[in-house]
Scaffold this motif. Structure first.
Motif, mmCIF file in Angstrom:
data_model
loop_
_atom_site.group_PDB
_atom_site.id
_atom_site.type_symbol
_atom_site.label_atom_id
_atom_site.label_comp_id
_atom_site.label_asym_id
_atom_site.label_seq_id
_atom_site.Cartn_x
_atom_site.Cartn_y
_atom_site.Cartn_z
ATOM 1 N N UNK A 52 0.817 -1.226 0.000
ATOM 2 C CA UNK A 52 0.000 0.000 0.000
ATOM 3 C C UNK A 52 0.841 1.262 0.000
ATOM 4 N N UNK A 53 1.929 1.292 0.780
ATOM 5 C CA UNK A 53 2.751 2.508 0.821
ATOM 6 C C UNK A 53 3.417 2.763 -0.525
ATOM 7 N N UNK A 54 3.786 1.693 -1.221
ATOM 8 C CA UNK A 54 4.369 1.845 -2.557
ATOM 9 C C UNK A 54 3.343 2.388 -3.542
ATOM 10 N N UNK A 55 2.120 1.912 -3.431
ATOM 11 C CA UNK A 55 1.059 2.394 -4.313
ATOM 12 C C UNK A 55 0.828 3.881 -4.080
ATOM 13 N N UNK A 56 0.826 4.301 -2.823
ATOM 14 C CA UNK A 56 0.669 5.722 -2.495
ATOM 15 C C UNK A 56 1.834 6.532 -3.051
ATOM 16 N N UNK A 57 3.048 6.028 -2.902
ATOM 17 C CA UNK A 57 4.227 6.725 -3.425
ATOM 18 C C UNK A 57 4.135 6.869 -4.941
ATOM 19 N N UNK A 60 1.849 9.714 -5.717
ATOM 20 C CA UNK A 60 2.501 11.006 -5.433
ATOM 21 C C UNK A 60 3.465 11.366 -6.555
ATOM 22 N N UNK A 61 4.276 10.401 -6.977
ATOM 23 C CA UNK A 61 5.243 10.659 -8.052
ATOM 24 C C UNK A 61 4.541 10.941 -9.379
ATOM 25 N N UNK A 62 3.451 10.227 -9.661
ATOM 26 C CA UNK A 62 2.682 10.504 -10.877
ATOM 27 C C UNK A 62 2.099 11.911 -10.845
ATOM 28 N N UNK A 63 1.607 12.327 -9.683
ATOM 29 C CA UNK A 63 1.054 13.674 -9.548
ATOM 30 C C UNK A 63 2.152 14.722 -9.777
ATOM 31 N N UNK A 64 3.323 14.490 -9.201
ATOM 32 C CA UNK A 64 4.433 15.433 -9.390
ATOM 33 C C UNK A 64 4.823 15.506 -10.872
ATOM 34 N N UNK A 65 4.849 14.360 -11.543
ATOM 35 C CA UNK A 65 5.147 14.342 -12.972
ATOM 36 C C UNK A 65 4.122 15.153 -13.755
#
Length: 70
Positions: A52-57, A60-65
């Protein structure tokens, strides 16, 4: 849709670094380089997508991209 070509991490990183060196005012390339390095570090430090924490990360990274690319 068939993918005909993909750019490897190292090639993309070299292109971004060249853009930064040739145009220091190019903020987009600097942000993309930093994000790409962050993503690669995270990939090496964990098995992305496995919990789950990886999915959240990833979200977050997709949003930053998306923010950098818009």
């Amino acid at each position: 849709m068939k993918i005909l070509h993909a750019v490897c991490y190292a090639h993309l990183l070299r292109v971004l670094i060249a853009n930064i060196e040739n145009n220091p005012a190019n903020v987009w390339s600097e942000k993309q380089r930093n994000l790409l390095i962050t993503m690669k570090k995270e990939e090496k430090s964990s098995e992305l997508g496995k919990n789950c924490s990886s999915v959240l990360l990833i979200k977050v990274l997709e949003h930053e991209f998306d923010e950098i690319s818009s």
